[in-house]
Design a protein around this motif. Structure first.
Motif, PDB file in Angstrom:
ATOM      1  N   VAL A 205       0.921  -0.987  -0.070  1.00 47.65           N
ATOM      2  CA  VAL A 205      -0.077  -0.116   0.027  1.00 47.65           C
ATOM      3  C   VAL A 205       0.843   1.236  -0.024  1.00 47.65           C
ATOM      4  N   ASN A 206       1.905   1.232   0.632  1.00 55.11           N
ATOM      5  CA  ASN A 206       2.663   2.362   0.771  1.00 55.11           C
ATOM      6  C   ASN A 206       4.267   1.749   0.964  1.00 55.11           C
ATOM      7  N   LEU A 207       5.410   2.749   1.076  1.00 54.27           N
ATOM      8  CA  LEU A 207       6.768   2.217   1.219  1.00 54.27           C
ATOM      9  C   LEU A 207       7.204   2.425   2.745  1.00 54.27           C
ATOM     10  N   THR A 208       6.103   2.720   3.366  1.00 53.76           N
ATOM     11  CA  THR A 208       6.648   2.588   5.122  1.00 53.76           C
ATOM     12  C   THR A 208       7.312   1.515   5.571  1.00 53.76           C
ATOM     13  N   GLY A 209       8.442   1.628   6.082  1.00 59.43           N
ATOM     14  CA  GLY A 209       9.434   0.408   6.696  1.00 59.43           C
ATOM     15  C   GLY A 209      10.370  -0.065   5.735  1.00 59.43           C
ATOM     16  N   LYS A 210      10.353   0.586   4.253  1.00 62.68           N
ATOM     17  CA  LYS A 210      11.154   0.137   3.510  1.00 62.68           C
ATOM     18  C   LYS A 210      12.441   1.237   3.609  1.00 62.68           C
ATOM     19  N   LYS A 211      13.711   0.552   3.412  1.00 60.14           N
ATOM     20  CA  LYS A 211      14.842   1.163   3.953  1.00 60.14           C
ATOM     21  C   LYS A 211      15.358   1.863   2.714  1.00 60.14           C
ATOM     22  N   PRO A 212      15.776   3.247   2.815  1.00 60.48           N
ATOM     23  CA  PRO A 212      16.568   3.969   1.678  1.00 60.48           C
ATOM     24  C   PRO A 212      17.587   3.079   0.954  1.00 60.48           C
ATOM     25  N   GLY A 213      17.845   3.442  -0.223  1.00 62.44           N
ATOM     26  CA  GLY A 213      18.654   2.271  -1.203  1.00 62.44           C
ATOM     27  C   GLY A 213      17.708   1.576  -1.847  1.00 62.44           C
ATOM     28  N   PHE A 214      18.064   0.538  -2.269  1.00 67.90           N
ATOM     29  CA  PHE A 214      17.374  -0.511  -2.818  1.00 67.90           C
ATOM     30  C   PHE A 214      16.877  -1.898  -2.118  1.00 67.90           C
ATOM     31  N   THR A 215      15.698  -2.260  -2.298  1.00 70.81           N
ATOM     32  CA  THR A 215      15.121  -3.396  -1.626  1.00 70.81           C
ATOM     33  C   THR A 215      14.160  -4.218  -2.685  1.00 70.81           C
ATOM     34  N   ASP A 216      14.205  -5.544  -2.672  1.00 73.34           N
ATOM     35  CA  ASP A 216      13.456  -6.498  -3.506  1.00 73.34           C
ATOM     36  C   ASP A 216      12.249  -6.631  -3.083  1.00 73.34           C
ATOM     37  N   ILE A 217      11.114  -6.626  -3.807  1.00 70.59           N
ATOM     38  CA  ILE A 217       9.726  -6.786  -3.054  1.00 70.59           C
ATOM     39  C   ILE A 217       9.284  -7.893  -4.215  1.00 70.59           C
ATOM     40  N   PRO A 218       8.716  -9.172  -3.676  1.00 71.64           N
ATOM     41  CA  PRO A 218       8.302 -10.087  -4.481  1.00 71.64           C
ATOM     42  C   PRO A 218       6.963  -9.779  -5.334  1.00 71.64           C
ATOM     43  N   ARG A 219       7.183 -10.228  -6.608  1.00 65.68           N
ATOM     44  CA  ARG A 219       5.851 -10.093  -7.652  1.00 65.68           C
ATOM     45  C   ARG A 219       5.018 -11.393  -7.357  1.00 65.68           C
ATOM     46  N   VAL A 220       4.380 -11.491  -6.217  1.00 65.43           N
ATOM     47  CA  VAL A 220       3.769 -12.739  -5.680  1.00 65.43           C
ATOM     48  C   VAL A 220       2.896 -13.253  -7.015  1.00 65.43           C
ATOM     49  N   GLU A 221       2.199 -12.226  -7.673  1.00 66.31           N
ATOM     50  CA  GLU A 221       1.213 -12.632  -8.684  1.00 66.31           C
ATOM     51  C   GLU A 221       1.777 -13.442  -9.943  1.00 66.31           C
ATOM     52  N   TRP A 222       3.041 -12.837 -10.208  1.00 66.25           N
ATOM     53  CA  TRP A 222       3.696 -13.287 -11.326  1.00 66.25           C
ATOM     54  C   TRP A 222       4.238 -14.549 -10.990  1.00 66.25           C
ATOM     55  N   ARG A 223       4.798 -14.910  -9.856  1.00 61.85           N
ATOM     56  CA  ARG A 223       5.300 -16.274  -9.272  1.00 61.85           C
ATOM     57  C   ARG A 223       4.197 -17.161  -9.156  1.00 61.85           C
ATOM     58  N   ILE A 224       2.907 -16.804  -9.025  1.00 62.20           N
ATOM     59  CA  ILE A 224       1.678 -17.610  -8.836  1.00 62.20           C
ATOM     60  C   ILE A 224       1.326 -18.055 -10.353  1.00 62.20           C
ATOM     61  N   TRP A 225       1.541 -16.866 -11.228  1.00 60.90           N
ATOM     62  CA  TRP A 225       1.297 -17.100 -12.643  1.00 60.90           C
ATOM     63  C   TRP A 225       2.214 -18.194 -13.436  1.00 60.90           C
ATOM     64  N   SER A 226       3.542 -17.757 -12.974  1.00 62.44           N
ATOM     65  CA  SER A 226       4.590 -18.908 -13.445  1.00 62.44           C
ATOM     66  C   SER A 226       4.281 -20.137 -13.120  1.00 62.44           C
ATOM     67  N   SER A 227       3.620 -20.488 -12.063  1.00 60.02           N
ATOM     68  CA  SER A 227       3.647 -21.874 -11.270  1.00 60.02           C
ATOM     69  C   SER A 227       2.232 -22.400 -12.049  1.00 60.02           C
TER      70      SER A 227
END
Length: 347
Positions: A205-227
């Motif tokens: 919903v928002n980026l609260t709690g995500k650290k500055p710099g870079f962070t990887d966020i899983p694309r869960v819907e794409w992983r479901i699709w791929s499966s």
């Protein structure tokens, strides 16, 4: 099928797709609130101006040979007769646009179909395509057939296109989601409709709690699709996602002056988003976005300047002025890249 909130960033993300990048893309537009009382008189007065603006936006953003799927669930969410409102809006847009307009009926509205007036029932029956959108977190797989049967009393099954919408998948495990959604997919593919689309979204919903710099966020819907696509039974499925936005509706009472979004790049890759996050927009030093763009363009995940309009903007911003842009331009570039990347991966 990108599911879009139809704010300026999303509109321009579509607008800057190249002709060849439209191949296989059919946008679903969640029209934004009209901001009047949910009453017939108020809506009748406000809708003409509201829909003229929507039609102008669609005409600027979507080629005429591309259908537009219209979801009106947020236009006046407290209004009792949601299907009536949908059909009125689609009727007006049909007159103002050269595009094929495809109504989106939410499964929670099916109980309203028997009380439609005869004229509205006849109007619904004339559409060459109608989307029936199921929220899998709100309905059981066993209800898919009865839901389709209810709509098929009015619209022929071959004209009904089902969407199995997993909705928000933030922090979910893909393997568990595959198990959860599989009965819905079997049920949907077994009822003989025109098509079945699997949808979902997992951007926070928002980026609260995500650290500055870079962070990887899983694309869960794409992983479901791929499966699920590994199962030959699911070969006919089509794909939809919420691009770089969470599925939850935008707050209607949000005061832009009261929030300070972080300058950020939401960059889609195969299986995850690489989030490049900087300081809050208000008070951020000039050049904050440029620094993030430099990080992206030097990263192995970067698709290259020619890949999409968004990628071209990232390259330009990495080597250009020190302006930080505004939230809708960040969303435009990220959404444009996301759609091109996803469409390419599906073909």
């Amino acid at each position: 099928m990108p599911v879009l909130k139809w704010k300026r960033g999303e509109r321009d993300a579509l607008r800057y797709l190249k002709d060849e990048q439209w191949e296989g893309i059919t946008p679903l537009l969640e029209l934004q609130p009209i901001s009047v009382a949910p009453e017939v008189a108020a809506l009748r007065k406000a809708l003409p101006t509201y829909l003229q603006e929507v039609a102008e936006q669609i005409a600027k953003s979507v080629p005429v040979d591309v259908p537009v799927c219209i979801d009106t669930g947020y236009v006046s969410s407290s209004y009792a007769k949601q299907v009536n409102l949908l059909l009125v809006i689609c009727r007006v847009l049909n007159k103002q646009l050269e595009h094929q307009v495809v109504p989106v009926i939410r499964s929670s509205w099916l109980e309203l179909l028997p009380v439609l007036t005869p004229s509205l029932t006849e109007e619904l029956a004339t559409y060459d395509a109608v989307i029936l959108r199921f929220r899998t977190d709100q309905f059981a797989a066993a209800q898919v057939k009865s839901g389709v049967d209810a709509l098929a009393e009015i619209v022929k099954k071959r004209r009904i296109h089902l969407m199995m919408d997993q909705y928000s998948l933030v922090d979910r495990q893909a393997a568990a989601c595959v198990s959860d959604v599989t009965p819905y997919l079997h049920a949907a593919l077994g009822v003989g409709c025109g098509s079945v689309t699997l949808a979902g979204g997992s951007f926070p919903v928002n980026l609260t709690g995500k650290k500055p710099g870079f962070t990887d966020i899983p694309r869960v819907e794409w992983r479901i699709w791929s499966s699920v696509k590994k199962n030959p039974a699911f070969a006919p499925l089509r794909y939809a996602d919420y691009t770089v936005t969470n599925p939850e509706p935008l707050p209607e009472d949000l005061d832009p002056k009261a929030v300070n979004p972080a300058i950020a790049i939401r960059y889609a890759t195969d299986g995850f988003w690489r989030l490049f996050k900087g300081k809050g927009f208000k008070g951020a030093p000039r050049g904050e976005l440029r620094g993030l763009c430099k990080l992206l363009t030097m990263d192995p995940v970067y698709s290259g300047e020619p890949f999409s309009y968004g990628d071209g903007k990232y390259f330009k911003d990495a080597n250009g002025s020190d302006k930080n842009g505004v939230p809708w331009t960040w969303r435009r570039d990220a959404t444009n890249h996301h759609m091109v990347l996803t469409s390419d991966a599906l073909t």
